[in-house]
Write an enzyme that holds these catalytic residues in place. Structure first.
Site, PDB file in Angstrom:
ATOM      1  N   TYR A 144       1.042  -1.232  -0.036  1.00  0.00           N
ATOM      2  CA  TYR A 144      -0.176  -0.023  -0.163  1.00  0.00           C
ATOM      3  C   TYR A 144       0.920   1.280  -0.012  1.00  0.00           C
ATOM      4  O   TYR A 144       1.839   1.384   0.673  1.00  0.00           O
ATOM      5  CB  TYR A 144      -0.783  -0.084   1.212  1.00  0.00           C
ATOM      6  CG  TYR A 144      -1.724   1.133   1.361  1.00  0.00           C
ATOM      7  CD1 TYR A 144      -1.664   1.947   2.352  1.00  0.00           C
ATOM      8  CD2 TYR A 144      -2.655   1.423   0.574  1.00  0.00           C
ATOM      9  CE1 TYR A 144      -2.207   3.150   2.594  1.00  0.00           C
ATOM     10  CE2 TYR A 144      -3.682   2.821   0.798  1.00  0.00           C
ATOM     11  CZ  TYR A 144      -3.255   3.483   1.893  1.00  0.00           C
ATOM     12  OH  TYR A 144      -3.984   4.778   1.910  1.00  0.00           O
ATOM     13  N   ASP A 239       9.449   2.762  -0.833  1.00  0.00           N
ATOM     14  CA  ASP A 239       8.303   3.354  -0.296  1.00  0.00           C
ATOM     15  C   ASP A 239       8.731   3.234   1.353  1.00  0.00           C
ATOM     16  O   ASP A 239       8.444   2.112   2.012  1.00  0.00           O
ATOM     17  CB  ASP A 239       7.076   3.015  -0.452  1.00  0.00           C
ATOM     18  CG  ASP A 239       5.936   3.405   0.511  1.00  0.00           C
ATOM     19  OD1 ASP A 239       4.619   3.393   0.183  1.00  0.00           O
ATOM     20  OD2 ASP A 239       6.281   4.317   1.523  1.00  0.00           O
ATOM     21  N   LYS A 267       5.262   9.138   8.432  1.00  0.00           N
ATOM     22  CA  LYS A 267       5.009   8.624   9.817  1.00  0.00           C
ATOM     23  C   LYS A 267       6.164   9.020  10.924  1.00  0.00           C
ATOM     24  O   LYS A 267       6.161  10.521  11.387  1.00  0.00           O
ATOM     25  CB  LYS A 267       4.983   6.980   9.923  1.00  0.00           C
ATOM     26  CG  LYS A 267       3.911   6.658   9.033  1.00  0.00           C
ATOM     27  CD  LYS A 267       3.607   5.282   8.961  1.00  0.00           C
ATOM     28  CE  LYS A 267       2.732   4.638   7.981  1.00  0.00           C
ATOM     29  NZ  LYS A 267       1.262   4.578   8.586  1.00  0.00           N
TER      30      LYS A 267
HETATM   31  P1  KE4 Z   1      -0.379   8.387   4.781  1.00  0.00           P
HETATM   32  O1  KE4 Z   1      -1.077   9.025   3.694  1.00  0.00           O
HETATM   33  O2  KE4 Z   1      -1.288   7.462   5.460  1.00  0.00           O
HETATM   34  O3  KE4 Z   1       0.302   9.190   5.604  1.00  0.00           O
HETATM   35  O4  KE4 Z   1       0.781   7.263   4.149  1.00  0.00           O
HETATM   36  C1  KE4 Z   1       0.047   6.332   3.531  1.00  0.00           C
HETATM   37  C2  KE4 Z   1       1.192   5.335   3.270  1.00  0.00           C
HETATM   38  C3  KE4 Z   1       2.354   5.129   2.302  1.00  0.00           C
HETATM   39  N1  KE4 Z   1       2.998   4.128   2.313  1.00  0.00           N
HETATM   40  C4  KE4 Z   1       2.947   2.993   3.134  1.00  0.00           C
HETATM   41  C5  KE4 Z   1       4.020   2.083   3.041  1.00  0.00           C
HETATM   42  C6  KE4 Z   1       1.929   3.132   4.222  1.00  0.00           C
HETATM   43  O5  KE4 Z   1       2.192   2.049   5.168  1.00  0.00           O
HETATM   44  C7  KE4 Z   1       1.094   4.105   4.458  1.00  0.00           C
HETATM   45  C8  KE4 Z   1      -0.125   4.237   5.282  1.00  0.00           C
HETATM   46  N2  KE4 Z   1      -0.100   3.338   6.251  1.00  0.00           N
HETATM   47  C9  KE4 Z   1      -1.380   3.138   6.869  1.00  0.00           C
HETATM   48  C10 KE4 Z   1      -1.639   1.713   7.591  1.00  0.00           C
HETATM   49  N3  KE4 Z   1      -0.578   0.715   7.337  1.00  0.00           N
HETATM   50  C11 KE4 Z   1      -1.746   4.126   7.660  1.00  0.00           C
HETATM   51  C12 KE4 Z   1      -3.196   3.897   8.340  1.00  0.00           C
HETATM   52  C13 KE4 Z   1      -4.343   4.601   7.781  1.00  0.00           C
HETATM   53  O6  KE4 Z   1      -4.476   4.420   6.734  1.00  0.00           O
HETATM   54  O7  KE4 Z   1      -5.202   4.939   8.578  1.00  0.00           O
END
Ligand code: KE4
Length: 434
Positions: A144, A239, A267
């Site tokens: 993701y 990523d 994060k």
């Molecule tokens: P954000 O847009 O949520 O800050 O980041 C997206 C993203 C991009 N790349 C990786 C590897 C990620 O894990 C994420 C976001 N992770 C999720 C949970 N694994 C965030 C939690 C959520 O969507 O509420």
């Protein structure tokens, strides 16, 4: 466990916000039960609005590697907020954080701050397409990269066929330039380059998968992707939104000694405030506006409060012994969970890289999305609820990571393992009753 106040707030929230949440996974739809409304948090603990206290392994989905409300970040923010919350102009804070990122990531010669991981990956993909002049992107099933149209794509009907939208509203045109192949599958990676050769702008990968549960790269996998990209003039995008500053100070690229062309971060670098970043080779990053033609912008990019939190976060992580402590606590937890499952004869497959881990409820060896999906999500839901009843807050989905922070004590770990012993016992009892 009393959840009356969470229930009442959830009913009100559902009238105002889709699913009553600001992000889908928080609605507990994968595990059932009442989503918790958190009132406060400190160290390794969160407290919900009904006064229930939990040892927290969600850690805000990864950012809180120091634990909740670490004194250094809280103190720095108290001072910073008196100076204003946002200027929409440059600050020295951005230079300080950019230097700290570049010191930890030699592959990042130039960096652009944004406000989320999604913005980081979306921008990196746009940049890769502009730099190479071609359109196709390769990603991996189960990885993701945020909710940008180019990556909300599921594998096409055939392994090497162009992707299909993974959400209504994503246009076929956007999805058809993305090919999704199985993680850890070098044969598929080689074939997709054989088929599409130099039409591929970039291959984007979570160097340690964290969004189908934690799945480490097979030995040599990342190095082989580097070689394939070099041979086909494609950019390699790591990523590291989860793995950055998590699996090592220098992320997965340090741990596995593979140098990407672009890296996406998020994060942890925000210290719990909204920060994302993308960066890498200078010749590529110099294509980004205003010095280059690739447009990307953001009102709150480089926000002084977020930069302040990020700087204090990285200052703390650069201290000696940090990753050794994380490793020791994480190993204690993983071994304890494995032992508890074995004692109850509940088949699980544990994965861990540093302080991110997953307990898959399957007998399969989990190496990719297909094997991850053999997990018994019903058992995971039972496990999740039983752990919650025993004071431990895990990710409300089988396909996420559990995160250990520097605030997790040996007592927290032992409490967690005791709770797991009870949870696995309940699962085993229910299983035999079925
Ligand atoms: P954000 O847009 O949520 O800050 O980041 C997206 C993203 C991009 N790349 C990786 C590897 C990620 O894990 C994420 C976001 N992770 C999720 C949970 N694994 C965030 C939690 C959520 O969507 O509420």
């Amino acid at each position: 466990m009393k959840v009356d106040k969470s229930r009442q707030l959830f009913e009100e929230a559902k009238r105002l916000m889709p699913g009553g949440v600001s992000s889908p996974v928080r609605a507990f739809r994968a595990v059932g039960g009442q989503p918790l409304f958190i009132e406060r948090a400190q160290g390794s603990r969160v407290v919900d609005v009904d006064g229930n206290q939990f040892v927290d392994y969600v850690c805000s989905w990864g950012p809180l590697i120091l634990g909740h409300a670490p004194a250094s970040i809280v103190q720095a923010l108290k001072v910073a907020v008196e100076r204003g919350t946002s200027y929409g102009a440059s600050t020295e804070l951005e230079i300080t954080l950019a230097k700290m990122v570049a010191e930890a990531y030699p592959s990042i010669e130039m960096v652009r701050f944004v406000s989320s991981g999604t913005e980081a990956t979306m921008s990196a993909i746009r940049l890769a397409r502009a730099y190479t002049g071609v359109e196709k992107i390769v990603k991996f099933d189960g990885c993701y990269h945020g909710h940008g149209d180019s990556v909300l794509v599921k594998a096409g009907s055939g392994v090497l066929t162009l992707g299909a939208p993974d959400s209504p509203g994503v246009l076929n045109a956007a999805a058809q330039n993305t090919i999704s192949i199985p993680y850890n599958d070098l044969k598929a990676a080689a074939e997709v380059f054989d088929l599409h050769r130099t039409e591929i702008a970039a291959l984007v990968v979570e160097p340690v998968a964290g969004n189908m549960g934690v799945i480490p790269p097979k030995p040599g996998f990342l190095a082989a992707l580097r070689k394939l990209c070099d041979e086909n003039d494609a950019l390699l995008i790591f990523d590291e939104v989860i793995t950055g500053f998590r699996v090592a100070l220098g992320g997965a690229q340090q741990l596995y000694n593979v140098k990407p062309d672009l890296t996406c971060l998020g994060k942890i670098i925000g210290g719990g405030l909204p920060v994302g970043a993308y960066g890498g080779r200078r010749d590529v990053m110099e294509m980004v506006a205003p010095i280059g033609p690739v447009y990307q912008a953001g009102t709150l990019s480089g926000n002084p409060l977020a930069m302040t939190a990020g700087i204090e976060m990285l200052r703390a992580l650069r201290q000696p012994g940090v990753y050794e402590q994380l490793e020791a606590r994480s190993q204690r937890l993983a071994e304890g969970l494995s032992r508890a499952a074995a004692e109850a004869n509940v088949p699980v497959f544990m994965t861990r890289v540093g302080s991110m881990m997953t307990t898959f409820f399957t007998e399969e060896h989990v190496v990719d999305y297909c094997s991850a999906k053999t997990s018994d999500t019903g058992s995971y839901a039972e496990f999740f609820q039983s752990m919650l009843d025993n004071g431990v807050y895990l990710a409300p989905s089988q396909f996420e990571a559990a995160f250990v922070s520097l605030a997790h004590t040996e007592e927290d770990i032992d409490l967690t393992v005791d709770a797991a012993r009870k949870a696995f016992g309940t699962i085993a009892k229910n299983e035999s009753a079925r």
